[in-house]
Design a protein around this motif. Sequence first.
Motif, short mmCIF file in Angstrom:
data_model
loop_
_atom_site.label_atom_id
_atom_site.label_comp_id
_atom_site.label_asym_id
_atom_site.label_seq_id
_atom_site.Cartn_x
_atom_site.Cartn_y
_atom_site.Cartn_z
N TRP A 43 0.81 -1.21 0.00
CA TRP A 43 0.00 0.00 0.00
C TRP A 43 0.85 1.27 0.00
CZ3 TRP A 43 -4.47 0.80 -1.78
CH2 TRP A 43 -5.32 1.81 -1.33
N ASN B 47 1.18 3.59 -3.05
CA ASN B 47 -0.03 4.37 -3.30
C ASN B 47 -0.12 5.57 -2.38
OD1 ASN B 47 -0.92 2.54 -5.27
ND2 ASN B 47 -1.83 1.21 -3.71
N ARG C 264 2.49 8.20 -3.56
CA ARG C 264 2.05 8.83 -4.80
C ARG C 264 0.94 9.85 -4.55
NH1 ARG C 264 -1.96 7.03 -7.79
NH2 ARG C 264 -1.85 4.94 -6.91
N ASN C 265 -0.01 9.50 -3.69
CA ASN C 265 -1.12 10.40 -3.44
C ASN C 265 -0.73 11.61 -2.59
OD1 ASN C 265 -3.94 9.63 -4.53
ND2 ASN C 265 -2.94 7.67 -4.07
N THR D 205 -10.02 4.05 3.61
CA THR D 205 -10.04 4.67 2.28
C THR D 205 -11.42 4.69 1.64
OG1 THR D 205 -7.86 3.67 2.03
CG2 THR D 205 -8.80 4.69 0.08
N GLU E 62 -9.59 9.54 -7.14
CA GLU E 62 -9.00 8.41 -6.42
C GLU E 62 -9.23 8.64 -4.93
OE1 GLU E 62 -4.92 7.67 -7.39
OE2 GLU E 62 -4.78 5.94 -6.04
N LEU F 224 -7.82 7.57 -2.24
CA LEU F 224 -6.67 7.82 -1.38
C LEU F 224 -6.22 9.29 -1.46
CD1 LEU F 224 -4.85 6.50 0.65
CD2 LEU F 224 -3.49 5.54 -1.21
#
Lengths: 337, 337, 337, 337
Positions: free
Chosen positions: B14, B17, B20-21, B124, B287, B289
Motif C-alpha cells: 500500500w 499508493n 504517490r497520493n 479509504t 482516487e 486515497l
Amino acid sequence: MSNINIGVIGYGYWGPNIVRNFFATQSCTIKMVADGRPERLSALAKIFPSIQGVKDAEDIIGNKEIDAVVIATPVFTHFGLAKRALLNGKHVLIEKPMTSSVAEADELIELAAQKGLTLMADHTFLYTGAVEKMKEIIQTEGIGSPQYFDSSRINLGLFQPDINVLWDLAPHDISILTYLITEEPVSINATGISHTGNEIENIAYLTVNYNSSFVAHFNCSWSSPVKVRQTLIGGDKKMILYNDLEPSEKVRVYDTGYNHKTEEDRTRIMVDYRTGDVSIPKLSTREALAGVAADFVQSIIQKKSPLSNALLGRSVVRILEASQKSIKNQGKEVRIK
Amino acid sequence: MSNINIGVIGYGYWGPNIVRNFFATQSCTIKMVADGRPERLSALAKIFPSIQGVKDAEDIIGNKEIDAVVIATPVFTHFGLAKRALLNGKHVLIEKPMTSSVAEADELIELAAQKGLTLMADHTFLYTGAVEKMKEIIQTEGIGSPQYFDSSRINLGLFQPDINVLWDLAPHDISILTYLITEEPVSINATGISHTGNEIENIAYLTVNYNSSFVAHFNCSWSSPVKVRQTLIGGDKKMILYNDLEPSEKVRVYDTGYNHKTEEDRTRIMVDYRTGDVSIPKLSTREALAGVAADFVQSIIQKKSPLSNALLGRSVVRILEASQKSIKNQGKEVRIK
Amino acid sequence: MSNINIGVIGYGYWGPNIVRNFFATQSCTIKMVADGRPERLSALAKIFPSIQGVKDAEDIIGNKEIDAVVIATPVFTHFGLAKRALLNGKHVLIEKPMTSSVAEADELIELAAQKGLTLMADHTFLYTGAVEKMKEIIQTEGIGSPQYFDSSRINLGLFQPDINVLWDLAPHDISILTYLITEEPVSINATGISHTGNEIENIAYLTVNYNSSFVAHFNCSWSSPVKVRQTLIGGDKKMILYNDLEPSEKVRVYDTGYNHKTEEDRTRIMVDYRTGDVSIPKLSTREALAGVAADFVQSIIQKKSPLSNALLGRSVVRILEASQKSIKNQGKEVRIK
Amino acid sequence: MSNINIGVIGYGYWGPNIVRNFFATQSCTIKMVADGRPERLSALAKIFPSIQGVKDAEDIIGNKEIDAVVIATPVFTHFGLAKRALLNGKHVLIEKPMTSSVAEADELIELAAQKGLTLMADHTFLYTGAVEKMKEIIQTEGIGSPQYFDSSRINLGLFQPDINVLWDLAPHDISILTYLITEEPVSINATGISHTGNEIENIAYLTVNYNSSFVAHFNCSWSSPVKVRQTLIGGDKKMILYNDLEPSEKVRVYDTGYNHKTEEDRTRIMVDYRTGDVSIPKLSTREALAGVAADFVQSIIQKKSPLSNALLGRSVVRILEASQKSIKNQGKEVRIK
C-alpha cells in the motif's frame, strides 16, 4: 399394486403443480383433491373435470380407494393430516418443511415404518437438473475435501404470517446441503430480525457447524430489492457456483482450489492456490416436480426409499427447529442430533 | 503551519499508493520513507528520488523536521509506532485496522487528545465516490427507517499469516456501516472456520446487533472461486445496492420498500410492498486515497476532525475484537460498548 | 356494435395466446377458430369448449355472425385470407409481418378503406411496457436529436423453411423503430448468408438510411449460441438501452450525449461528451397481447385507428421487401418509398 | 546481432506502454525516443532517465547505432517514417493500422523484402491470452466448418479528427479475424454515418464476404452509452463467445452447433440443433504488448516472420480501404484482393 390412486390435500399455490405433474406420471391416478375453499375446487373442476373435488380432507384420508395422499397445506397442519393418513394405511408425501418439529417427524417416521408405508418429503430441488448434476460431480469427479456451502436466497418476498423466513426459504437450500454433503452437522448458530413487530423474522442468517472444518451458511431475506438464489460449494480441489436464476447456465464448476502445508512453526502456513478452467455442464430440463411424482409412485410400487425420504425431511426440520432456538437465544450455539 | 512534512513508515503493498497520493496533495511534502527491506528502498529511489529512504522507522519518528507520519505496516506494529510518534509530537495516520485492540485504540486517542495532535485511521473507502454518494442519499433524500446492511466480500484471496479474514477484509465494510448508519451497535455474533489448521479463520460470518430492529451482516472469505464485493442497504422507503466491482454503476438506488401494520390480533400483519424506479447516480471518480491524503493534511492545518477519524477507527476495531471473541466462543453474543 | 364476434384463423404456436387474450378482452366474443389439423382443434376443445372449431377458414370468412377475423397463419397465406375476409365485410387483424409484399399490403389497405373496415397488424411489441415507456420518454423528456437505432436479435433459433431470418425476427424491431422514430427512411442496405444451401438466410444484417444523419441497424441470426434481444437508441442528449431479456429492468435511460462544433477549418471538430445518471423506470407488466386485443376491439367499436395500424404494418413490409432485394444484389442500396 | 538497439517514434498515448514493455524485453535496449512535444519528453525523462529523448524522428532514423524503430504516431505519418527507416536499414514495427492504403503497405513490404529487414504491424490483440487460446481451439479441437465472425466494439469514445471509427476500432477485430480464419475474403460492404458534419463516420457497419458461406460482420461506434467488446465465432460444431470486458472469463466455448440436410425437394431443409456443455478455459495473463516486443526482437534475431507480420497488417488495411470506398458508395460491394 400397479396403479396408485392418489388424493391431494390442499389446492392453493403449489397444489395445481402437484396435480398437473401426478397427472402426467405413469402408474398412478389422481382421484380426489380436497380444499376447504369453494373457489379452489371450481378452479380444479375447470382444468381437471375428471378429478373429484371435496371440501374435507377426511374424505380422502378415510376413502378406501385412495392408496396415497399428498399434503400441500400450511406447515402446522402437516403432522395431523399425515398421522391420520398413515393410520389409515395411506402412503404419504408431504410438502416441505415436512413438520413443525423433530418430535413430529420422528412420530411419523416410526408410524410409517410400523405400517410399512412410504413417507416422503417434497424437497423438489433435489430433482432439478442442477442438483442432480452437482450430486454427480461430487460423487464421480469429486471436489476434493468439502470445505463450505454458502447460500443466499433473498428477494422482496411475501411475508408469511405463521413461519419465519428460514422456515419459508431455507428448506430448499438445507435439503440440497443434506443431499450433497454426507457428513452430519453437529450444531448451528442463527441470528435474525423482524421488521414487523410480530417476532417472525424476515431476515435471518444461519451457520451450520460440523466436526470437520466444513461449514455451511445461509442468508435468507424477504426484504431485498434484488432477487438472489445462489450457492457456493467449495472443495479443496474444485468449487461449484450454483445460480438458480441463470436460465440455462445454473451450475459452474471451477477447477480451482488450494492446498496448505503447516510449517514446523505451526503459526506459519503456506497456501498453494490453483485457478483453472471453468466448465458449465448441460443440465437436464425435466420439470423437477415430475421427478418427485415419479419417485413417490415408484417408491411405493418397488418398496424402495425415495431420494427425498423422510429422514432427509427430518434433517431439514432438525436444523430449522434448532435455528429458531438459536435466534431466540441471541445466536447461541444449539447442538443437534 | 502551512506545509506539513510527512514521513511514511512501510513501503510494501500500500505504501507506494500512499506516497504517490501525498505527493500530489497540496500543502504537504513527503520527506522520508522507512522500510527495513533494501529492495523496497531501491524501488522508492527509482520513482521518487527526492524522498529520503531510511531503514529504521525511528529515524522518522525522532526527526524534528517531520510533522506527521503515515503508518502502513502490519497491524500488530501499529500501536507501538503510533504511540512513539504521538509522544514525539507527530500527527498520525494509521492504515486500517487502526490497532489490534480497543485498549490500544483508547490509549492512542487519549494521547492524541492530550497532545492536541490529529490521529486518523485510513479507511479509504469512505472517500470513494460510491460511499460519498450513499452518504448523500441517506442524508438528503433518505431511505426511510434503516433496516439492514448486508455485505459480502469474498474471493480467492491471499491467506494472511497473522490476521483472520475478518480483520483483513471486514474493516472496509464495517467502516462504511459506521459512517452511513449513526445508530450505535450493542452486540455481535460471529462464526468462522479455518481450513489451514492454524486457527486463523479464512471464512467468517458476522452479525452486528442494534437496539432498534436494524441489523448488519458480513460474509467474508478468502476461499471463493468468484470475487464478490457487494452490499445491500435496506430502508423501509428505499434500498441501495452497492456493487464495488461494477466499473461505473457501483450504486443503484431502488425506490422500493414496504410498510406493515400490525392488526389487533398481533400475530397478523399486513405488509404493503412497493417497487418502483431504479436510479444509478453518476459518481465522482477521484482516487479515494487522494481524498484521505487531503483530509489528513487539512485536518492538521485547520485543526478539524477528519472524516475517517480515530473514533471511527476505534469503532471498527471494537467490532473486530468482539468478533474474535465470539468466534472462539462458538458464536456467542458479545456485547460491545 | 357493442360486442364484436371474432373468428381466429390458425391455431398453431401463437393462436392459443391470441384466443386466451381475446377471451379476457371486454366487448368481444371468440366464436370460432379454424385450423386444418385435427389435433389442434382437439387441443382447442379441451381448454375452450365454448369455442367452435372448424377445419376450413372459409367457414369463418363466410359466416355472417363473425364481425372480425384474426389471421395467425404462415405469411404467404396472409394476403389471400385477409382479402377474402375484407371482401366479406370483416375487420381484420393480421400476424406480423402483415403481408409478403408492399403491393399486397397496399391492396388490403385500399380495400379496408373502401369498405370502412379496421385493418390492423399484430406488432405485439408496441404494446409492451418497455416500448410504451420508451415512446413516452422520447415524446416527453426527449432524447435530443435522434442519432441511431441499433438492434440485435440473435439466438439458436428454429430455421424457418419459407422465410429468412429478417422476415422472421426483424419485424419486431422494425415495428419498434417505426413507432418510435417519426422520420421516414429513404433506403436500405442488407447483407446475409445461408448455411443450409436453400438460399434462405439464417444470418442477416440490415442498415436503414434516412435523409438526416439518423441510421438504424439490425443484426439478426438463428445461429448464435447465446440469446440477445437488445437495442440501443441514441440521441444527442440521452441514450436508451432496451434489453428485452432483463426480467424487470428492460429499459435503461442514460443521461449521456455529446455535442459537436465544427471549427472554421471544417476538418476539425470539437466534441463535448457528457455522461450522467442512469435511470431504470418501472414498467407496466400487462401482457402485451392483451393490449393488442383491446386496441383491435376498441378501434372497431370507436372507428379509430389502432396503434399498430396497417400503415405501420406496411412500413415494416416495405423494409423487409427491400432488404431481400438488397441481399440478392450484394448489399446494394435499395430506395424505398 | 544479439542485442537490438531500438528507437521509438511517438510518445503519446501508446508510446509509454511500448517503452515499458521493450524495457522489460530481453536482447534489446531502448536507446532513443522521439516526440516533438517537450512535455512528452519530460514525462519520459522522469520515468526512464536512461533513454535519450529527441525532438526529431530523423535523429533516430539517421542514427547508426539504432537497429530497429517502433513507429507510434498518427496513421498518416506511418508510411513516410517507415519508408525512411527501411531505407536506412532499420527493422520496423508500426502501430495499427499499418498504413493509410494498400499501395503504401505494398511499397513497404517490397522494400523490407529487398533489404532483408523485419517489417511488423503492432496488432497487439494477437498476443493476448484470449486470442492465443481461440487460435489453439480452432487449430486443435476445431469448431467444425467456420460459419461466421460477428464483432461489436462500441463505447462512448473519443472522436478521432482524422480517421473514422472503422480505422480506429476495427483493426483489432479484423486482425483477429485474419489470424483465426485462413480463408481469404473476396469483397466487403460497409455503411456508416457521421454525426459531426465532417464526413468522418462515428458509427459504421462492415460485412466481409467470402467464397464459402462464411461471413464476418463488424459493428463499430464511438456513440454508445455502454461499452461492448464482444465477438461471436460460429462453426457448425462449436461456437465461441469472446467478451474482452470479462475480467477473467473472456473466452467461452459452446459445444453447440447444427447440421442440415437438404431434402430432395431442395427448398426443404432439416436442421439438427445441438446444445451442450460450455467451457471457459483459463487464459494466459501475460501482457500482450510484452508478446509483441519479444516477437519483434526475436524475429529480427532469428530472421523469422512474426505472428503479426506485414502481410497480416496489409490484409487489415485492405479491408479498411475497401470499407471506406463502400461507405462513400452507399454500401456497394467492393471487391478486394
